[in-house]
Design a protein around this motif. Structure first.
Motif, mmCIF file in Angstrom:
data_model
loop_
_atom_site.group_PDB
_atom_site.id
_atom_site.type_symbol
_atom_site.label_atom_id
_atom_site.label_comp_id
_atom_site.label_asym_id
_atom_site.label_seq_id
_atom_site.Cartn_x
_atom_site.Cartn_y
_atom_site.Cartn_z
ATOM 1 N N GLY A 154 -19.092 19.001 -0.406
ATOM 2 C CA GLY A 154 -19.643 20.280 0.021
ATOM 3 C C GLY A 154 -18.870 21.501 -0.411
ATOM 4 N N ARG A 155 -17.740 21.326 -1.108
ATOM 5 C CA ARG A 155 -16.944 22.490 -1.512
ATOM 6 C C ARG A 155 -17.622 23.259 -2.646
ATOM 7 N NH1 ARG A 155 -14.382 19.559 1.959
ATOM 8 N NH2 ARG A 155 -12.186 19.946 2.382
ATOM 9 N N ASN A 156 -17.290 24.526 -2.748
ATOM 10 C CA ASN A 156 -17.758 25.337 -3.860
ATOM 11 C C ASN A 156 -16.655 25.417 -4.902
ATOM 12 O OD1 ASN A 156 -18.886 27.134 -5.644
ATOM 13 N ND2 ASN A 156 -18.682 28.924 -4.314
ATOM 14 N N LEU A 157 -16.793 24.620 -5.964
ATOM 15 C CA LEU A 157 -15.819 24.591 -7.056
ATOM 16 C C LEU A 157 -16.462 25.078 -8.357
ATOM 17 C CD1 LEU A 157 -14.242 21.182 -6.116
ATOM 18 C CD2 LEU A 157 -12.880 23.215 -6.540
ATOM 19 N N SER A 158 -17.470 25.918 -8.219
ATOM 20 C CA SER A 158 -18.167 26.422 -9.400
ATOM 21 C C SER A 158 -17.199 27.181 -10.308
ATOM 22 C CB SER A 158 -19.321 27.334 -8.984
ATOM 23 O OG SER A 158 -18.866 28.403 -8.180
ATOM 24 N N TYR A 159 -17.326 26.933 -11.598
ATOM 25 C CA TYR A 159 -16.540 27.592 -12.644
ATOM 26 C C TYR A 159 -15.021 27.386 -12.476
ATOM 27 C CZ TYR A 159 -21.080 29.687 -13.287
ATOM 28 O OH TYR A 159 -22.436 29.863 -13.480
ATOM 29 N N SER A 160 -14.643 26.350 -11.758
ATOM 30 C CA SER A 160 -13.225 26.034 -11.620
ATOM 31 C C SER A 160 -12.729 25.262 -12.839
ATOM 32 C CB SER A 160 -12.986 25.202 -10.354
ATOM 33 O OG SER A 160 -13.754 24.010 -10.392
ATOM 34 N N ASN A 161 -11.417 25.255 -13.030
ATOM 35 C CA ASN A 161 -10.811 24.555 -14.162
ATOM 36 C C ASN A 161 -10.242 23.227 -13.683
ATOM 37 O OD1 ASN A 161 -9.525 23.695 -16.456
ATOM 38 N ND2 ASN A 161 -7.994 25.311 -16.502
ATOM 39 N N LEU A 162 -10.924 22.152 -14.011
ATOM 40 C CA LEU A 162 -10.490 20.803 -13.638
ATOM 41 C C LEU A 162 -10.216 19.979 -14.893
ATOM 42 C CD1 LEU A 162 -13.110 20.492 -10.833
ATOM 43 C CD2 LEU A 162 -10.691 20.103 -10.416
ATOM 44 N N ASN A 163 -9.844 20.667 -15.955
ATOM 45 C CA ASN A 163 -9.555 20.000 -17.223
ATOM 46 C C ASN A 163 -8.455 18.958 -17.041
ATOM 47 O OD1 ASN A 163 -7.361 20.330 -19.703
ATOM 48 N ND2 ASN A 163 -9.427 19.869 -20.361
ATOM 49 N N GLY A 164 -8.757 17.708 -17.384
ATOM 50 C CA GLY A 164 -7.760 16.643 -17.314
ATOM 51 C C GLY A 164 -7.369 16.235 -15.911
ATOM 52 N N ALA A 165 -8.074 16.719 -14.895
ATOM 53 C CA ALA A 165 -7.714 16.380 -13.511
ATOM 54 C C ALA A 165 -8.036 14.926 -13.200
ATOM 55 C CB ALA A 165 -8.450 17.295 -12.541
#
Length: 215
Positions: free
Chosen positions: A115-126
């Motif tokens: 349910g979190r709002n992670l729009s346009y977040s950077n999760l590169n390589g996470a």
């Protein structure tokens, strides 16, 4: 049997189990009943697994909601004494706006981001292996090279998300909105076998791992 007791029973727990126990039971049962673990030609067991997952998801959501409301009532009650022993850090509330945050290369394995709002977040390589992201908003997020092994992305919003070279083996994207997402080079198969659950997902305009655009 009350409705609450029934939800505990679905998760094979005793009434009053902690949120941590609820989450762990959910993970265990999802692993056991994931349709990818059942032969595709066994329609009876496939249907049973889907029904089980639906019940498990509902039970966990209801118990999480109940415990959240209970915590709020306990916190707001003036007669409730504060506990000074073994304090636990609570995760951000479901309504927390985490859009645009930088989580590149972060280890978020087994976290609950539902349910979190992670729009346009950077999760590169996470590292998002075994992470729970039911109904998460990842629109436009950068998930390139992220490890989403066995991640739960049921009903997630992944429109225009960058999933280039991501590991999606065992991920559940059932009902997710994947319109315009870029899956170029993403790992979704082992040989000829598709190992990503995409039941009811919207792939219109998505760029598939081989570079073709889904109609």
């Amino acid at each position: 049997m009350s409705e609450l007791e029934r939800y505990y029973r679905v998760l094979e727990l005793e009434p009053g189990a902690t949120l941590e126990e609820v989450n762990q039971a959910y993970k265990d049962l999802v692993f056991v009943w994931h349709p990818d673990r059942i032969p595709l030609d066994n329609l009876r067991l496939q249907q049973k697994a889907q029904d089980k997952l639906k019940a498990i998801n509902e039970a966990r959501d209801k118990l999480r909601s109940f415990k959240a409301k209970y915590q709020v009532s306990q916190t707001s009650s003036p007669s409730q004494p504060k506990k000074s022993d073994s304090p636990t850090q609570q995760p951000p509330k479901k309504s927390s706006d985490l859009s645009g945050k930088d989580y590149s290369r972060a280890n978020l394995s087994n976290k609950d981001l539902s349910g979190r709002n992670l729009s346009y977040s950077n999760l590169n390589g996470a590292n998002l292996s075994d992470t729970f992201m039911h109904k998460v908003n990842l629109r436009g997020a950068d998930l390139s090279e992220a490890n989403l092994f066995r991640a739960n992305l049921l009903l997630a919003d992944l429109r225009e998300a960058n999933l280039r070279n991501a590991n999606l083996i065992g991920a559940d994207l059932s009902g997710a909105d994947l319109r315009g997402a870029d899956f170029t080079g993403a790992r979704i198969r082992s040989g000829d076998r598709l190992l990503v659950k995409l039941i009811g997902a919207n792939l219109s305009g998505a760029i598939m791992p081989d570079g073709t655009i889904h109609a």
